[in-house]
Design an enzyme around this catalytic site. Structure first.
Site, PDB file in Angstrom:
ATOM      1  N   GLY A   1     -40.898 -15.944 -34.306  1.00  0.00           N
ATOM      2  CA  GLY A   1     -39.584 -15.530 -34.794  1.00  0.00           C
ATOM      3  C   GLY A   1     -39.026 -16.460 -35.852  1.00  0.00           C
ATOM      4  O   GLY A   1     -39.767 -17.240 -36.454  1.00  0.00           O
TER       5      GLY A   1
ATOM      6  N   HIS B   1     -44.039 -14.689 -43.000  1.00  0.00           N
ATOM      7  CA  HIS B   1     -44.351 -13.728 -41.937  1.00  0.00           C
ATOM      8  C   HIS B   1     -44.427 -12.307 -42.507  1.00  0.00           C
ATOM      9  O   HIS B   1     -45.294 -11.518 -42.128  1.00  0.00           O
ATOM     10  CB  HIS B   1     -43.251 -13.744 -40.863  1.00  0.00           C
TER      11      HIS B   1
HETATM   12  P1  AMP Z   1     -45.011 -18.997 -36.519  1.00  0.00           P
HETATM   13  O1  AMP Z   1     -43.913 -18.042 -36.283  1.00  0.00           O
HETATM   14  O2  AMP Z   1     -44.621 -20.220 -37.257  1.00  0.00           O
HETATM   15  O3  AMP Z   1     -45.807 -19.283 -35.260  1.00  0.00           O
HETATM   16  O4  AMP Z   1     -46.038 -18.259 -37.500  1.00  0.00           O
HETATM   17  C1  AMP Z   1     -46.532 -16.982 -37.211  1.00  0.00           C
HETATM   18  C2  AMP Z   1     -47.635 -16.681 -38.192  1.00  0.00           C
HETATM   19  O5  AMP Z   1     -47.125 -16.734 -39.530  1.00  0.00           O
HETATM   20  C3  AMP Z   1     -48.786 -17.696 -38.114  1.00  0.00           C
HETATM   21  O6  AMP Z   1     -50.024 -17.019 -38.291  1.00  0.00           O
HETATM   22  C4  AMP Z   1     -48.480 -18.596 -39.294  1.00  0.00           C
HETATM   23  O7  AMP Z   1     -49.628 -19.266 -39.792  1.00  0.00           O
HETATM   24  C5  AMP Z   1     -47.928 -17.603 -40.304  1.00  0.00           C
HETATM   25  N1  AMP Z   1     -47.119 -18.299 -41.317  1.00  0.00           N
HETATM   26  C6  AMP Z   1     -46.145 -19.222 -41.083  1.00  0.00           C
HETATM   27  N2  AMP Z   1     -45.666 -19.691 -42.257  1.00  0.00           N
HETATM   28  C7  AMP Z   1     -46.355 -19.059 -43.240  1.00  0.00           C
HETATM   29  C8  AMP Z   1     -46.319 -19.122 -44.669  1.00  0.00           C
HETATM   30  N3  AMP Z   1     -45.491 -19.935 -45.325  1.00  0.00           N
HETATM   31  N4  AMP Z   1     -47.166 -18.329 -45.369  1.00  0.00           N
HETATM   32  C9  AMP Z   1     -48.016 -17.491 -44.714  1.00  0.00           C
HETATM   33  N5  AMP Z   1     -48.098 -17.393 -43.367  1.00  0.00           N
HETATM   34  C10 AMP Z   1     -47.280 -18.166 -42.636  1.00  0.00           C
END
Ligand code: AMP
Length: 280
Positions: free
Chosen positions: A31, A37
């Site tokens: 989230g 995302h």
């Molecule tokens: P998180 O909510 O931080 O656990 O991230 C969920 C997904 O989004 C994970 O696969 C992350 O690697 C990806 N994600 C987070 N930040 C980025 C970003 N800046 N660019 C691309 N994907 C991202």
């Protein structure tokens, strides 16, 4: 967008969609959604008939109680953003439900579990693997999308998928950045204005490392990078390393390595930011 909180209801719905011969894409998140995302959402929409996002702040992957407590939670905005961008299904499980009936997970992760993020956050990747496996089993997608920003997480998931012989396609997507280079992250919301101003030094150091990769030694690049980041009193380097992305072994020379990657973890106050960049 349909929102499910129960795993059983979600699975019934997914099965009905599969019975229509449609493909399912999935991207798990914690989230506080941002454009990074949403890029995963668009990748899934391009490839699959129906896209499922999950939002779950997973307690078992936090190694610091304050980090878990302060992790940003913005469910109202998240739902709006997902709806505006055409997400089909949002799964927001409760801890008791998603962990109920969990079977033991015996993975061999080798140095993936203990190096870099694993060394700074012991137990983190066991927690990540546990929840990602449960979410993947709940959604049972054809395609799953993860961000390369969390490179070590990608390698852990890749290894888990192979060891458990899970049958879906894995996609690792490029990192989305702010205009000044800072990798988008839910944790960026916690930065105060001086920390936010300093934070792009992380990407600057990674970019300079890429420029120097053929002309400077690895140890010189690492010490220059740490000095650049810590030229701001707001930032403290937890690690800055150059490694082989296949196994995350630290490199002392990049000769003959086709795609070395620089990895950084940096504290701004008690907020930990991570980033990485391929150097060739
Ligand atoms: P998180 O909510 O931080 O656990 O991230 C969920 C997904 O989004 C994970 O696969 C992350 O690697 C990806 N994600 C987070 N930040 C980025 C970003 N800046 N660019 C691309 N994907 C991202």
């Amino acid at each position: 967008m349909i929102i499910f909180r129960g795993r059983a209801e979600l699975q019934l719905y997914i099965q009905s969609i599969k019975n229509e011969g449609k493909s399912i894409g999935f991207f798990p998140t914690m989230g506080a959604l941002h454009e990074g995302h949403i890029a995963l959402l668009h990748s899934s929409k391009k490839r699959c008939d129906l896209t499922v996002c999950s939002i779950f702040v997973n307690p078992t992957q936090f190694t610091n109680a304050e980090d878990l407590e302060k992790y940003p939670r913005t469910p109202g905005n998240d739902i709006l953003l997902l709806e505006q961008n055409g997400c089909d299904v949002l799964f927001m499980p409760q801890s008791e439900d998603i962990y109920s009936g969990e079977k033991p997970l015996n993975l061999y992760l080798g140095n993936l579990e203990t190096s870099f993020e694993g060394s700074s956050r012991p137990g983190h990747f066991t927690g990540v693997a546990r929840i990602v496996r449960l979410l993947l089993e709940a959604v049972d997608p054809h395609d799953a999308f993860f961000g390369w920003k969390d490179l070590q997480q990608c390698l852990v998931i890749d290894s888990m998928v192979k060891q458990l012989n899970m049958k879906f396609r894995l996609h690792f997507m490029p990192t989305l950045r702010e205009a000044d280079g800072l990798a988008m992250s839910s944790r960026n919301r916690r930065l105060n204005s001086t920390q936010r101003e300093a934070a792009p030094l992380i990407y600057k150091a990674l970019s300079e490392a890429r420029e120097k990769v053929n002309s400077h030694s690895v140890s010189q690049i690492i010490s220059d990078s740490i000095a650049l980041i810590e030229s701001s009193p707001e930032l403290t380097v937890d690690y800055f390393a150059i490694a082989d992305p296949l196994n995350l072994e630290p490199l002392h020379s990049v000769e003959g390595v086709s795609s070395p990657v620089a990895l950084a973890a940096v504290f701004a106050g008690n907020i930990r930011l991570i980033d990485n960049l391929f150097l060739k």
